[in-house]
Design an enzyme around this catalytic site. Structure first.
Site, PDB file in Angstrom:
ATOM      1  N   GLU A  48      36.777  44.434  40.669  1.00  0.00           N
ATOM      2  CA  GLU A  48      38.333  44.397  40.776  1.00  0.00           C
ATOM      3  C   GLU A  48      38.333  45.134  42.282  1.00  0.00           C
ATOM      4  OE1 GLU A  48      39.686  46.955  38.073  1.00  0.00           O
ATOM      5  OE2 GLU A  48      38.537  45.722  35.807  1.00  0.00           O
TER       6      GLU A  48
ATOM      7  N   ARG B  68      41.215  41.552  25.985  1.00  0.00           N
ATOM      8  CA  ARG B  68      40.844  42.562  27.274  1.00  0.00           C
ATOM      9  C   ARG B  68      40.291  44.107  26.463  1.00  0.00           C
ATOM     10  NH1 ARG B  68      41.059  41.315  32.360  1.00  0.00           N
ATOM     11  NH2 ARG B  68      39.080  42.279  32.579  1.00  0.00           N
TER      12      ARG B  68
END
Length: 269
Positions: free
Chosen positions: A3, A259
């Site tokens: 990320e 998610r």
């Protein structure tokens, strides 16, 4: 998946080795990544790397004739190595530098990307992105305006790259917990005070993750081949069923937008 903090750590690691160096050769061993590596990327040969920047989760290697765009995908990593070290199985791209070092791209799942952009033009993968979360453009006022009237769950909303870039699943979970906001709460129903706190927590969590070298859960390694240590600081991500670090209530887990979301039903409203 790397990320924003992991990509920023990679940028910081490779920059001292690359800026001012000439790319003497680009070696593409497997062009079949998420998108085929374009032939135009060969233009980087013979060019000096002027700077290395990051936009969202993309690394940009700038030259006078254009810029290479690198995305780490699900499992990609960049290493700086002596050019004499032979490639391994999943080493798909090398940039050979005039220093005698090589920037080597490893990607077992081949879901990353190498693309080519022209000077002073945003590539199409960059053109629709929202502000950087650590920039002055990402403010409480901005987020409040974007959230106005939205019924979308705040977790899905904050993970939308058109709203703000780089707040992926790990850091969305952590920031929502730190701000005391339930991940399914409608984005447009959150008070200005809570929005302001949320923006502060996003910035704080991301900055601390960068300081810790990012989060290594499985694949991520920095430019020196070392893992990140923010995984040791995670408060809720991956800890469903364990005691809340604030109130000892068991942490809940559910899927939001496909998610995994972990939260405390007592501390997050």
């Amino acid at each position: 998946m790397p990320e924003l903090p992991e990509v920023e750590v990679s940028r910081m690691g490779i920059t001292p080795h690359m800026v001012g160096q000439t790319v003497t050769k680009i070696i593409v061993r497997n062009p079949k990544l998420r998108w085929p590596i374009p032939e135009e990327i060969q233009q980087i040969e013979g060019q000096v790397i002027r700077k290395v920047t990051r936009r969202a989760k993309y690394l940009l290697l700038h030259t006078d004739v254009g810029y290479a765009i690198v995305h780490l995908g699900m499992s990609g990593s960049l290493r700086i190595l002596p050019a004499s070290i032979p490639p391994e199985k999943h080493d798909h791209v090398d940039l050979v530098l005039s220093s005698g070092e090589v920037l080597r791209y490893n990607d077992p799942r081949r879901f990353g990307a190498w693309l080519w952009g022209l000077p002073d033009l945003d590539h199409k993968v960059l053109s629709q992105l929202g502000p950087e979360p650590l920039s002055n453009d990402f403010t409480a006022e901005y987020l409040q305006e974007r959230a106005k009237g939205k019924r979308t769950a705040i977790k899905q909303f904050i993970m939308d790259n058109k709203v703000v870039v780089g707040v992926g699943n790990i850091y969305a979970n952590e920031s929502l917990f730190s701000a005391g906001i339930h991940p399914k709460r409608a984005a447009g129903e959150i008070s200005p005070e809570k929005i302001a706190l949320f923006v502060d927590e996003i910035k704080s969590v991301l900055a601390f993750a960068i300081e810790q070298g990012g989060t290594t859960l499985k694949d991520f390694k920095n430019a020196d081949g070392k893992p990140g240590y923010f995984a040791q600081e995670l408060q809720v991500y991956g800890k469903g069923g364990k005691p809340c670090p604030r109130c000892d209530n068991p942490l809940s887990e559910m899927k939001i937008g496909q998610r995994a979301s972990v939260f405390c039903s007592e501390c997050q409203k």
